[in-house]
Scaffold this active site. Structure first.
Site, mmCIF file in Angstrom:
data_model
loop_
_atom_site.group_PDB
_atom_site.id
_atom_site.type_symbol
_atom_site.label_atom_id
_atom_site.label_comp_id
_atom_site.label_asym_id
_atom_site.label_seq_id
_atom_site.Cartn_x
_atom_site.Cartn_y
_atom_site.Cartn_z
ATOM 1 N N HIS A 326 -38.255 -79.761 -7.378
ATOM 2 C CA HIS A 326 -38.336 -79.917 -8.839
ATOM 3 C C HIS A 326 -37.451 -78.858 -9.495
ATOM 4 C CE1 HIS A 326 -40.247 -81.498 -12.488
ATOM 5 N NE2 HIS A 326 -39.997 -80.300 -12.948
ATOM 6 N N ALA A 327 -36.503 -79.279 -10.322
ATOM 7 C CA ALA A 327 -35.495 -78.361 -10.871
ATOM 8 C C ALA A 327 -36.135 -77.265 -11.715
ATOM 9 C CB ALA A 327 -34.493 -79.150 -11.722
ATOM 10 N N HIS A 356 -30.249 -78.880 -19.287
ATOM 11 C CA HIS A 356 -31.583 -78.367 -19.639
ATOM 12 C C HIS A 356 -31.831 -77.027 -18.960
ATOM 13 C CE1 HIS A 356 -35.881 -78.604 -20.707
ATOM 14 N NE2 HIS A 356 -36.013 -77.945 -19.566
ATOM 15 N N HIS A 486 -46.095 -80.561 -13.088
ATOM 16 C CA HIS A 486 -46.615 -79.505 -13.945
ATOM 17 C C HIS A 486 -48.118 -79.324 -13.818
ATOM 18 C CE1 HIS A 486 -42.696 -80.522 -15.375
ATOM 19 N NE2 HIS A 486 -42.667 -79.453 -16.129
HETATM 20 C C1 LIG Z 1 -36.830 -80.361 -14.823
HETATM 21 C C2 LIG Z 1 -37.621 -79.408 -15.692
HETATM 22 N N1 LIG Z 1 -38.068 -78.280 -14.889
HETATM 23 C C3 LIG Z 1 -38.851 -77.252 -15.593
HETATM 24 C C4 LIG Z 1 -38.089 -76.770 -16.838
HETATM 25 O O1 LIG Z 1 -36.880 -76.521 -16.737
HETATM 26 O O2 LIG Z 1 -38.734 -76.696 -17.881
HETATM 27 C C5 LIG Z 1 -39.150 -76.097 -14.623
HETATM 28 C C6 LIG Z 1 -40.414 -76.418 -13.836
HETATM 29 C C7 LIG Z 1 -41.511 -75.958 -14.731
HETATM 30 C C8 LIG Z 1 -40.929 -74.830 -15.606
HETATM 31 N N2 LIG Z 1 -39.495 -74.854 -15.313
HETATM 32 C C9 LIG Z 1 -38.615 -73.851 -15.492
HETATM 33 O O3 LIG Z 1 -37.473 -73.919 -15.094
HETATM 34 C C10 LIG Z 1 -39.035 -72.584 -16.223
HETATM 35 N N3 LIG Z 1 -38.761 -71.437 -15.374
HETATM 36 C C11 LIG Z 1 -38.249 -72.493 -17.514
HETATM 37 C C12 LIG Z 1 -38.725 -71.296 -18.350
HETATM 38 O O4 LIG Z 1 -39.805 -71.441 -18.946
HETATM 39 O O5 LIG Z 1 -38.054 -70.263 -18.363
HETATM 40 C C13 LIG Z 1 -38.826 -80.166 -16.261
HETATM 41 O O6 LIG Z 1 -39.878 -80.126 -15.675
HETATM 42 N N4 LIG Z 1 -38.660 -80.948 -17.352
HETATM 43 C C14 LIG Z 1 -37.455 -81.093 -18.137
HETATM 44 C C15 LIG Z 1 -37.760 -82.214 -19.121
HETATM 45 C C16 LIG Z 1 -39.220 -82.470 -19.099
HETATM 46 C C17 LIG Z 1 -39.766 -81.813 -17.835
HETATM 47 C C18 LIG Z 1 -40.105 -82.853 -16.773
HETATM 48 O O7 LIG Z 1 -39.252 -83.091 -15.896
HETATM 49 O O8 LIG Z 1 -41.220 -83.425 -16.843
HETATM 50 ZN ZN LIG Z 2 -37.350 -76.449 -19.248
#
Ligand SMILES: C[C@H](N[C@H](C(=O)O)[C@@H]1CCCN1C(=O)[C@@H](N)CC(=O)O)C(=O)N1CCC[C@H]1C(=O)O
Ligand SMILES: [Zn+2]
Length: 623
Positions: A326-327, A356, A486
């Site tokens: 998961h990115a 993003h 999440h």
């Molecule tokens: C693909 C994106 N991955 C998250 C993000 O980039 O927010 C990752 C995993 C959870 C938090 N995270 C982070 O990178 C944090 N370290 C960023 C920060 O708070 O500094 C994601 O989950 N997205 C994007 C669109 C909707 C949602 C989904 O795909 O449902």
């Molecule tokens: Zn994000």
């Protein structure tokens, strides 16, 4: 429960408090670096040993935070400057680390690691022994297949693999998170998560935003339902009812961009899908990241540093390592090490995700010299919006054509509607999902949703807001929410709903700064250092001020509102209303119904049987 309110008898010497804050800052960078580095090692190479090391580092960081919280509580803040008080309170209200009993904190940290590993290593297998990862295997099936049964297999197998097995862990996680919330003077963890927005009416604010946006979503839902009906037929789609959840081109029905070929208003116009061109031109993940970085620097924003290119994981390793695909974006808190970890596939969706994630890294770099407690978004929604704002410019056909990612564009109303449809399938379809994910969890944390209703309440919200239903009946043996990253990863979600609203406010403001005057959906701020400066001035603030100040710095307004989003999509709103009118499709899903069971292929419905019988007798008479 120890009250966290600062003691009124404590040390009222602000100089001492400032010295404490300086000491905190130096130590926090060292402690957080160790924690993030161990987490990175685990995320990019999931082994028992690395998981244990990551748990140990996380506990060490929590104990550091707990110790510092105790010292921060010794100050009597009366008469201190706003800034000193704000920093002290961010060290006091630290989240889970405030959990008093060490064994609770250890159990929670291990639970989190266990839930993350289950999700990230989940690989359902077919009877023939073939096993499928979520990325890219199941993701590709969900986005490319139009076979109702095949889509059902992928959807159901993933939930059996990582959903139901997580249910028990999740129930215990909820209890421990609530203990943590109470240690932060909050009634439950939902309230603690909402406290980051520093308003006392976040639920009303988001409900109000959703009420403004639901007509747009319901129109899109009715239009797409008609298109899906034309593909899957009346056995599976009721034109007055909700839609089965597994046929939207996405494992969670949160983005419908993969249905563009079914929904495009004017198919004979040049395509706005860059995936074929990315492949045709031999794009690599690295090249996709470089193109994104160039957009950021064209605005005068900070380029990704050397460490980023040397240390990031831009594609899934092929050496057999298990990784968290998961990115995500990573701040190592040492003011120079910033990374992205992404199992990048050569698709338009992943190109958008790259922007993003890069938006997060840009924010990290812009606020890297602030005190550690301020190295956050003005509110979590701001952090989610940065990259997406730039994507709104990058995604325009004009821009994509100018960087060679579309071979041909046409500039007329029909082409506009095709583009707006692609944007709506990504952005509008997301809104109810982005909204309900934390509606669901807030109710679990505050006790409204007991464990006995985990499944019932999930699908109630999915029906109420998204107008979707499971392809087969779900029970309290299932736990579908844990099939979304999440939930087991303990990452709040209302931030994405807020981001999808405010990113259009930011886009509107940056377009004005760039001197763009046409319709908002055609704006491209590429190479506008005026827009870049307006954005970076906000990013540099981190969370040093409350978010209305940051919002005002960019947009002149102090509130989140959906006006910019609605005006961006106005031409498409008109088109969808006309199309639904023409087809006699009424937005909404008043009729409940059960789609034919995908396990047994098409079960012949009485109406279909009658038609066949009549045909049979007619033919029998003729021959
Ligand atoms: C693909 C994106 N991955 C998250 C993000 O980039 O927010 C990752 C995993 C959870 C938090 N995270 C982070 O990178 C944090 N370290 C960023 C920060 O708070 O500094 C994601 O989950 N997205 C994007 C669109 C909707 C949602 C989904 O795909 O449902
Ligand atoms: Zn994000």
């Amino acid at each position: 429960m120890t009250m966290s309110t600062p003691s009124v008898m404590g040390n009222n010497n602000e100089t001492a408090a400032i010295m404490f804050l300086d000491e905190y800052n130096e130590q926090a960078m060292v402690e957080y670096y160790k924690d993030v580095a161990a987490s990175w090692t685990y995320n990019t190479n999931i082994t028992d040993y690395n998981q244990e090391q990551s748990v140990a580092a996380s506990l060490a960081a929590s104990n550091f935070e707990n110790g510092m919280r105790t010292r921060a509580l010794e100050f009597n803040q009366t008469g201190f400057s706003e800034n000193t008080k704000r920093l002290l309170n961010k060290i006091i209200y630290i989240g889970d680390a405030a959990i008093e009993r060490q064994e609770d904190l250890v159990e929670l940290t291990n639970l989190l690691a266990q839930m993350e590993t289950r999700y990230s290593t989940g690989k359902p297998c077919k009877e023939d022994g073939t096993c499928y990862s979520l990325e890219p295997d199941l993701t590709r099936i969900m986005s490319e297949s139009r076979d109702y049964q095949e889509l059902y297999w992928a959807w159901d197998a993933w939930r059996d693999e990582v959903g139901a097995p997580a249910r028990q862990d999740y129930a215990r996680y909820v209890e421990l998170k609530n203990i943590g919330a109470q240690a932060n003077d909050q009634p439950d963890n939902g309230a603690y998560w909402r406290s980051w927005y520093e308003v006392d009416n976040l639920e009303e604010m988001t409900e109000e935003l959703y009420t403004q946006l639901s007509p747009l979503y319901n129109n899109l839902h009715a239009y797409v339902r008609r298109k899906l009906y034309e593909v899957y037929g009346g056995d599976y789609i009721n034109l007055r009812g909700p839609i089965p959840a597994h046929i939207f081109g996405n494992m969670w029905a949160q983005s419908w961009l993969q249905l563009l070929d079914l929904c495009i208003p004017y198919p004979n116009k040049p395509s706005v899908d860059i995936t074929p061109v990315l492949i045709e031109k031999g794009y690599t993940p690295l090249r996709m990241f470089e193109v994104s970085d160039e957009f950021f620097t064209s605005l005068g924003l900070i380029a990704m540093p050397e460490e980023f290119w040397n240390e990031s994981m831009l594609e899934k390793p092929n050496d057999g390592r298990e990784v968290v695909c998961h990115a995500s974006a990573w701040d190592f808190y040492n003011q120079k090490d910033f990374r992205i970890k992404q199992c990048t596939d050569i698709t338009q969706t992943d190109f958008i995700t790259i922007h993003h994630e890069m938006g997060h890294v840009e924010y990290y770099m812009q606020y890297k010299d602030l005190p550690v407690p301020y190295r956050r978004g003005a509110n979590p929604g701001f952090h989610e919006a940065v990259g997406d704002v730039l994507s709104l410019s990058v995604s325009t056909p004009k821009h994509l054509h100018s960087i060679g990612l579309l071979n041909e564009v046409s500039n007329d109303e029909e082409a506009d509607l095709n583009f707006l449809m692609s944007m709506a399938l990504d952005k509008i379809s997301f809104l109810p999902f982005g909204y309900l994910m934390d509606q669901y969890r807030w109710r679990i944390f505050d006790g409204t949703t007991p464990e006995s209703k985990y499944t019932e309440d999930w699908w109630k919200l999915r029906l109420q807001y998204q107008g979707i239903i499971p392809p087969v009946t779900r029970t309290e043996e299932d736990f579908d929410p844990a099939a979304k990253f999440h939930i087991p990863a303990d990452v709040p979600y209302i931030r994405y709903f807020i981001s999808f609203v405010i990113q259009f406010q930011f886009h509107d403001a940056l377009c004005k700064a760039a001197g763009q005057t046409g319709p908002l959906h055609k704006c491209d701020i590429y190479r506008s250092t005026e827009a870049g400066t307006l954005l970076s001035n906000m990013l540099k603030k981190g969370s040093s001020e409350t978010w209305p100040n940051a919002m005002e710095a960019i947009t002149g307004s102090r509130t989140m509102n959906a006006t910019a989003l609605i005006s961006y999509f106005q031409p498409l709103i008109t088109y969808l209303e006309a199309e639904n009118e023409r087809n006699g499709d009424v937005p909404g899903w008043p009729e409940s119904y059960t789609p034919a069971d995908p396990n047994f292929g098409v079960t012949v419905q009485p109406s279909t049987a009658a038609i066949f019988l009549c045909l049979f007798f007619i033919l029998a008479r003729i021959f």
